[in-house]
Design a protein around this motif. Structure first.
Motif, PDB file in Angstrom:
ATOM      1  N   GLN A  38       0.827  -1.201   0.000  1.00 24.15           N
ATOM      2  CA  GLN A  38       0.000   0.000   0.000  1.00 24.15           C
ATOM      3  C   GLN A  38       0.867   1.258   0.000  1.00 24.15           C
ATOM      4  N   GLU A  39       1.974   1.224   0.771  1.00 24.79           N
ATOM      5  CA  GLU A  39       2.872   2.372   0.830  1.00 24.79           C
ATOM      6  C   GLU A  39       3.508   2.642  -0.527  1.00 24.79           C
ATOM      7  N   LEU A  40       3.986   1.586  -1.179  1.00 28.07           N
ATOM      8  CA  LEU A  40       4.613   1.765  -2.484  1.00 28.07           C
ATOM      9  C   LEU A  40       3.591   2.207  -3.527  1.00 28.07           C
ATOM     10  N   GLU A  41       2.403   1.645  -3.491  1.00 26.12           N
ATOM     11  CA  GLU A  41       1.367   2.035  -4.444  1.00 26.12           C
ATOM     12  C   GLU A  41       1.047   3.530  -4.326  1.00 26.12           C
ATOM     13  N   THR A  42       0.996   4.019  -3.107  1.00 32.86           N
ATOM     14  CA  THR A  42       0.750   5.445  -2.879  1.00 32.86           C
ATOM     15  C   THR A  42       1.894   6.294  -3.423  1.00 32.86           C
ATOM     16  N   LEU A  43       3.120   5.836  -3.199  1.00 33.81           N
ATOM     17  CA  LEU A  43       4.283   6.561  -3.717  1.00 33.81           C
ATOM     18  C   LEU A  43       4.284   6.591  -5.241  1.00 33.81           C
ATOM     19  N   LEU A  44       3.989   5.466  -5.870  1.00 29.47           N
ATOM     20  CA  LEU A  44       3.951   5.400  -7.326  1.00 29.47           C
ATOM     21  C   LEU A  44       2.867   6.322  -7.889  1.00 29.47           C
ATOM     22  N   GLU A  45       1.713   6.299  -7.256  1.00 28.03           N
ATOM     23  CA  GLU A  45       0.625   7.155  -7.717  1.00 28.03           C
ATOM     24  C   GLU A  45       1.039   8.623  -7.691  1.00 28.03           C
ATOM     25  N   ASP A  46       1.709   9.031  -6.618  1.00 27.64           N
ATOM     26  CA  ASP A  46       2.122  10.433  -6.509  1.00 27.64           C
ATOM     27  C   ASP A  46       3.267  10.752  -7.452  1.00 27.64           C
ATOM     28  N   ALA A  47       4.205   9.812  -7.609  1.00 27.76           N
ATOM     29  CA  ALA A  47       5.323  10.042  -8.530  1.00 27.76           C
ATOM     30  C   ALA A  47       4.832  10.237  -9.955  1.00 27.76           C
ATOM     31  N   ILE A  48       3.840   9.467 -10.364  1.00 31.03           N
ATOM     32  CA  ILE A  48       3.284   9.583 -11.718  1.00 31.03           C
ATOM     33  C   ILE A  48       2.443  10.852 -11.839  1.00 31.03           C
ATOM     34  N   ARG A  49       1.726  11.190 -10.770  1.00 33.34           N
ATOM     35  CA  ARG A  49       0.966  12.448 -10.777  1.00 33.34           C
ATOM     36  C   ARG A  49       1.900  13.640 -10.999  1.00 33.34           C
ATOM     37  N   LEU A  50       3.023  13.657 -10.298  1.00 33.63           N
ATOM     38  CA  LEU A  50       3.968  14.760 -10.443  1.00 33.63           C
ATOM     39  C   LEU A  50       4.594  14.783 -11.837  1.00 33.63           C
ATOM     40  N   ARG A  51       4.879  13.602 -12.377  1.00 36.09           N
ATOM     41  CA  ARG A  51       5.562  13.542 -13.674  1.00 36.09           C
ATOM     42  C   ARG A  51       4.622  13.711 -14.864  1.00 36.09           C
ATOM     43  N   THR A  52       3.353  13.824 -14.615  1.00 37.40           N
ATOM     44  CA  THR A  52       2.412  14.137 -15.696  1.00 37.40           C
ATOM     45  C   THR A  52       1.960  15.599 -15.629  1.00 37.40           C
ATOM     46  N   ARG A  53       2.722  16.405 -14.882  1.00 38.70           N
ATOM     47  CA  ARG A  53       2.516  17.848 -14.910  1.00 38.70           C
ATOM     48  C   ARG A  53       3.250  18.406 -16.131  1.00 38.70           C
ATOM     49  N   ALA A  54       2.524  18.934 -17.063  1.00 37.06           N
ATOM     50  CA  ALA A  54       3.136  19.496 -18.264  1.00 37.06           C
ATOM     51  C   ALA A  54       2.087  20.307 -19.009  1.00 37.06           C
ATOM     52  N   ASP A  55       2.569  21.236 -19.820  1.00 34.81           N
ATOM     53  CA  ASP A  55       1.680  22.042 -20.655  1.00 34.81           C
ATOM     54  C   ASP A  55       1.681  21.555 -22.098  1.00 34.81           C
ATOM     55  N   VAL A  56       2.128  20.316 -22.281  1.00 32.25           N
ATOM     56  CA  VAL A  56       2.126  19.667 -23.599  1.00 32.25           C
ATOM     57  C   VAL A  56       1.592  18.247 -23.400  1.00 32.25           C
TER      58      VAL A  56
ATOM     59  N   SER B 269       5.837  -0.723 -17.401  1.00 32.86           N
ATOM     60  CA  SER B 269       4.998   0.192 -18.180  1.00 32.86           C
ATOM     61  C   SER B 269       3.520  -0.055 -17.935  1.00 32.86           C
ATOM     62  N   SER B 270       3.145  -1.319 -17.684  1.00 30.65           N
ATOM     63  CA  SER B 270       1.744  -1.617 -17.388  1.00 30.65           C
ATOM     64  C   SER B 270       1.318  -1.003 -16.061  1.00 30.65           C
ATOM     65  N   LEU B 271       2.232  -1.012 -15.103  1.00 32.79           N
ATOM     66  CA  LEU B 271       1.922  -0.419 -13.809  1.00 32.79           C
ATOM     67  C   LEU B 271       1.782   1.098 -13.932  1.00 32.79           C
ATOM     68  N   ILE B 272       2.690   1.738 -14.661  1.00 29.19           N
ATOM     69  CA  ILE B 272       2.575   3.183 -14.885  1.00 29.19           C
ATOM     70  C   ILE B 272       1.251   3.501 -15.565  1.00 29.19           C
ATOM     71  N   ARG B 273       0.914   2.707 -16.548  1.00 32.03           N
ATOM     72  CA  ARG B 273      -0.321   2.908 -17.312  1.00 32.03           C
ATOM     73  C   ARG B 273      -1.567   2.802 -16.441  1.00 32.03           C
TER      74      ARG B 273
ATOM     75  N   ILE C  23       6.974  -7.338  -5.450  1.00 30.53           N
ATOM     76  CA  ILE C  23       6.040  -6.349  -4.914  1.00 30.53           C
ATOM     77  C   ILE C  23       5.347  -5.577  -6.030  1.00 30.53           C
ATOM     78  N   LEU C  24       6.061  -5.318  -7.117  1.00 29.57           N
ATOM     79  CA  LEU C  24       5.438  -4.633  -8.249  1.00 29.57           C
ATOM     80  C   LEU C  24       4.413  -5.540  -8.917  1.00 29.57           C
ATOM     81  N   ARG C  25       4.740  -6.830  -9.025  1.00 28.60           N
ATOM     82  CA  ARG C  25       3.793  -7.794  -9.609  1.00 28.60           C
ATOM     83  C   ARG C  25       2.489  -7.812  -8.814  1.00 28.60           C
ATOM     84  N   ARG C  26       2.613  -7.850  -7.495  1.00 27.67           N
ATOM     85  CA  ARG C  26       1.421  -7.947  -6.647  1.00 27.67           C
ATOM     86  C   ARG C  26       0.549  -6.693  -6.763  1.00 27.67           C
TER      87      ARG C  26
ATOM     88  N   ARG D 245      -4.299  -4.125  -9.282  1.00 25.56           N
ATOM     89  CA  ARG D 245      -4.826  -2.985 -10.031  1.00 25.56           C
ATOM     90  C   ARG D 245      -5.370  -3.391 -11.400  1.00 25.56           C
ATOM     91  N   VAL D 246      -4.736  -4.394 -12.015  1.00 24.74           N
ATOM     92  CA  VAL D 246      -5.154  -4.845 -13.357  1.00 24.74           C
ATOM     93  C   VAL D 246      -5.296  -6.364 -13.306  1.00 24.74           C
TER      94      VAL D 246
END
Length: 449
Positions: A195-213, A225-229, A389-392, A397-398
């Motif tokens: 749960q801790e890692l999932e929360t971190l990944l969610e926030d890391a991806i949220r921050l890295r999808t900040r863009a004006d393009v 890539s499936s996990l990021i997706r 842990i990433l597999r689980r 999630r999918v």
């Protein structure tokens, strides 16, 4: 993804930026005070309209900046509360105000990828991100710096990741060159780790999808890539499929080396180049990828013999010599994080920049890096299951996801080069060295656009 350069002579800094123009499709500029010249070329992905960002000038301070500070909005709010005002909506201005407020201690507050230079009329301050996502090279006699080694005619050294450097012009010497970040470990409760890692990944991806393009994803169908997706809907998803590229590869080979600056051991640079080419045909100028997940969470098959031997030693303590490969997994991962990964990140940066694309890596969020090295071995590899842990997390999630054997980004470069031993990376490196030495001694790739 931008280009930065500095030199005592303005025309030399301009020439350096011209050599790195592929990194900066949205213009470049050099400012000079008679003592030193600071240059920057820009790929605009945040704040597409403001002026004074390339480079950024604030009083006597000049900032040349390559990269992204993903938590810039949060830092901007803190700086405003401390009395700073802003005229742009960019992370570049946040870096400048952070330096004015905290000096080099600002680096510990950044969550991002960056290579930056700040000049105050007497000294230049250089700094680089934790994993080395953004490149930075320099030399001291005379002092100059650039994003790529070719801009310094390869007569340079690399500023290591997670380091800063201060050069003093009066004394004509480097005053400091030190690490600004060291790995900090902490206890992770196995019961809540996923749960801790999932929360971190969610926030890391949220921050890295900040863009004006628009933003794209390198999608292979594997775990990373499936996990990021699973956390974000991307405008575009690009996949490399190996094919009969021999003629194209042989034609491009010198150009790939020119962009890479130095030889690589991996055959996948061509595949990354083709992926970035696909992105360039879309409106996207930012792409997310899964670099770092293997080195942090134990994704390579070569790790398995060590973990199996280590487990066997625990079960059969009287027979340690039967299991000679047993090594602590995290120590092996750290060697790869500070070794093999750097080459992979250089390929990712250079092949994307060849097409004016910025590559972002959510697994290299500094919070995830420290989480990963604090994680018990059995949560990374158990038996033949790598990245457990990433597999689980992905399975939850999918649920429809079906695991595929990890093969990496495969390109048949060894066949295209007709190398007799298909696993001889030594021959591949030697061939690259031959090409590079010829060009470095001669035209310095001046004929390559």
């Amino acid at each position: 993804m931008c280009a930065i350069a500095g030199n005592q002579m303005k025309h030399r800094a301009e020439h350096m930026l011209k050599k790195m123009a592929h990194r900066a499709p949205n213009g470049s500029k050099v400012v000079a005070d008679g003592r030193f010249s600071m240059g920057m070329g820009r790929l605009a992905v945040l704040d597409l309209t403001s002026e004074n960002l390339c480079p950024h000038v604030d009083g006597k301070l000049v900032l040349s900046f390559n990269g992204e500070i993903y938590n810039y909005l949060e830092l901007r709010t803190k700086l405003q509360k401390l009395g700073h005002t802003f005229t742009t909506t960019s992370d570049t201005e946040v870096v400048m105000k952070a330096y004015k407020q905290w000096g080099k201690d600002m680096l510990e507050r950044f969550n991002g990828m960056f290579a930056l230079a700040i000049y105050d009329g007497k000294r230049v301050f250089l700094a680089r991100d934790i994993a080395g996502e953004k490149p930075l090279y320099y030399r001291t006699h005379p002092f100059e710096f650039a994003s790529e080694a070719k801009a310094l005619k390869w007569r340079c050294q690399e500023l290591p990741p997670a380091h800063y450097l201060i050069y003093d012009f009066d004394r004509k010497e480097v005053l400091e060159c030190n690490r600004w970040w060291s790995l900090s470990l902490h206890y992770i409760d196995p019961a809540t780790a996923e749960q801790e890692l999932e929360t971190l990944l969610e926030d890391a991806i949220r921050l890295r999808t900040r863009a004006d393009v628009p933003i794209a994803l390198y999608y292979s169908g594997g775990i990373d890539s499936s996990l990021i997706r699973s956390f974000h809907t991307f405008n575009y998803e690009l996949t490399y499929t190996d094919g009969d590229y021999q003629e194209e590869f042989l034609k491009l080979f010198p150009k790939l080396l020119w962009h890479l600056d130095y030889p690589v051991h991996s055959f996948s640079a061509f595949g990354l180049y083709k992926l970035a080419e696909q992105v360039s045909r879309t409106p996207a100028r930012v792409v997310l990828s899964g670099e770092g997940a293997d080195e942090l969470f134990g994704g390579y098959v070569r790790y398995i013999p060590h973990t199996i031997d280590q487990e066997a030693r625990r079960h059969f303590p009287s027979y340690p010599t039967y299991f000679p490969r047993a090594r602590d997994l995290n120590s092996i991962l750290w060697e790869d994080f500070t070794g093999n990964l750097r080459e992979l990140l250089r390929m990712g940066d250079r092949m994307a920049s060849a097409w004016g694309i910025e590559n972002r890596c959510p697994f290299l969020d500094k919070r995830i890096i420290e989480f990963a090295f604090s994680l018990p071995q059995e949560m990374k590899i158990q038996g033949f299951d790598t990245k457990r842990i990433l597999r689980r997390i992905l399975e939850r999630r999918v649920p429809s996801y079906r695991h595929i054997e990890k093969v990496g980004l495969y390109c048949a470069v060894n066949k295209w080069l007709d190398v007799s031993n298909p696993f001889s990376k030594e021959k591949y490196v030697a061939l690259q060295e031959t090409y590079l030495s010829e060009y470095m001694d001669g035209a310095l790739f001046e004929d390559i656009p």
